[in-house]
Design an enzyme around this catalytic site. Structure first.
Site, PDB file in Angstrom:
ATOM      1  CG  HIS A   1      68.617 -20.770  73.274  1.00 61.94           C
ATOM      2  ND1 HIS A   1      68.233 -19.825  73.468  1.00 61.94           N
ATOM      3  CD2 HIS A   1      68.818 -21.000  74.694  1.00 61.94           C
ATOM      4  CE1 HIS A   1      68.737 -18.447  74.097  1.00 61.94           C
ATOM      5  NE2 HIS A   1      69.306 -19.509  75.098  1.00 61.94           N
TER       6      HIS A   1
ATOM      7  CD  GLU B   1      74.878 -15.916  50.441  1.00 55.92           C
ATOM      8  OE1 GLU B   1      75.469 -14.232  50.655  1.00 55.92           O
ATOM      9  OE2 GLU B   1      75.617 -16.217  49.593  1.00 55.92           O
TER      10      GLU B   1
ATOM     11  CG  HIS C   1      69.560 -14.806  77.541  1.00 58.46           C
ATOM     12  ND1 HIS C   1      68.095 -15.346  78.370  1.00 58.46           N
ATOM     13  CD2 HIS C   1      70.174 -16.096  76.840  1.00 58.46           C
ATOM     14  CE1 HIS C   1      68.224 -16.966  77.988  1.00 58.46           C
ATOM     15  NE2 HIS C   1      69.376 -17.252  77.642  1.00 58.46           N
TER      16      HIS C   1
ATOM     17  CD  GLU D   1      65.611 -19.807  78.944  1.00 63.41           C
ATOM     18  OE1 GLU D   1      64.179 -20.512  78.116  1.00 63.41           O
ATOM     19  OE2 GLU D   1      66.366 -19.589  78.945  1.00 63.41           O
TER      20      GLU D   1
ATOM     21  CG  HIS E   1      73.648 -17.976  75.093  1.00 57.15           C
ATOM     22  ND1 HIS E   1      74.266 -18.680  76.792  1.00 57.15           N
ATOM     23  CD2 HIS E   1      72.224 -18.535  75.104  1.00 57.15           C
ATOM     24  CE1 HIS E   1      73.198 -19.116  77.143  1.00 57.15           C
ATOM     25  NE2 HIS E   1      72.041 -18.942  76.529  1.00 57.15           N
TER      26      HIS E   1
END
Ligand code: 2HA
Ligand code: ZN
Length: 273
Positions: free
Chosen positions: A145, A176, A217, A122, A147
């Protein structure tokens, strides 16, 4: 010499910060196999020190990143597992140096053969984000990044593949989220992983947000520290988890009333959404 020692200590500190968050990602279950990647702009660490090391052959960048000219980015390696970054960050991260035009990068060598770890797949998105942050003199210097299950699951439901709708839903679940992620998440429709197209869509989404959700993703956040970026994703995923818990129990989710959210925003000086 003393400068070198303090630069060494700074790099060690940065690696510890990244390792801690890599550990969180793994513990959360957001980092199956080699999922996820982290990068940090470390150009404030002594250039003299970093330049005195050996670098591998230049790799051409397309597109180029003029705002990253002469900068150094520390990034997790391609194919590395977050649980391994947690255990041994030095072995699973690499430092790249961009040239004076931001047209090429070189990897800092860890051995004489120059066969070091390559940066994450990435990288186009990470560099595009660091370039945008530098261009706009923004304070964030870390990109995370990962998942996260719940947030990804939400993007498999068509009604939530809409930025306005998904943010309204997540803000309504707990105070929150409304307070700490008051700018909401930016939504990016499904695009191929590792592409410049995904990088450009992410940059656009980051104009008004610190977190971006990639449809089907994963999620990406920026922060002044790795922990700050992690917290943003953690809060959003918590909202999503509460939402699904109610749904799984068979209940309709009312959420916090709009008038109560408005009052909360007024009390904390957050512009109304
Ligand atoms: O680094 O998560 O998006 C592996 C990935 C690609
Ligand atoms: Zn991913």
């Amino acid at each position: 010499m003393s400068d070198d020692r303090s630069a060494d200590a700074e790099i060690k500190g940065v690696l510890e910060e990244i390792a801690e968050v890599a550990g969180f990602l793994w513990q959360k279950g957001w980092a199956e196999r080699n999922a996820g990647n982290i990068s940090m702009n470390i150009s404030d660490i002594s250039h003299q020190y970093l330049k005195s090391n050996n670098f591998e052959l230049p790799v051409k960048l397309n597109p180029t990143f003029s705002n990253l000219a002469n900068q150094f980015i520390l990034v997790t390696g391609t194919g590395t597992r977050m649980r391994d970054v947690f255990k041994n960050p030095d072995k699973h991260c690499c430092i790249i140096s961009l040239d004076s035009e931001g047209c090429h990068y070189r990897i800092l060598s860890k051995n004489d053969a120059g066969t070091g770890l390559k940066p994450t797949s990435e990288l186009p998105t990470h560099l595009a984000i660091h370039d945008m942050l530098a261009a706009n003199k923004r304070p964030e210097r870390v990109v995370v990044h990962t998942h996260p299950d719940n947030l990804i699951a939400l993007t498999h439901i068509e009604e939530f593949c809409d930025e306005n709708r998904i943010n309204k839903r997540l803000w309504s679940i707990q105070p929150e989220t409304c307070l700490f992620v008051h700018d909401g998440l930016g939504f990016v429709n499904y695009l191929m992983t590792g592409t410049d197209e995904l990088a450009q869509a992410t940059i656009r989404a980051l104009q008004n947000h610190r977190v971006v959700l990639w449809e089907k993703h994963g999620c990406l956040a920026i922060g002044k520290t790795a922990g700050e970026a992690f917290d943003l994703i953690d809060i959003l995923d918590k909202s999503t988890s509460i939402f699904f818990t109610c749904k799984k129990a068979g209940y309709h989710v009312d959420g916090i009333k709009k008038t109560d959210l408005d009052e909360l925003r007024r009390a904390f000086g957050i512009a109304g959404k």
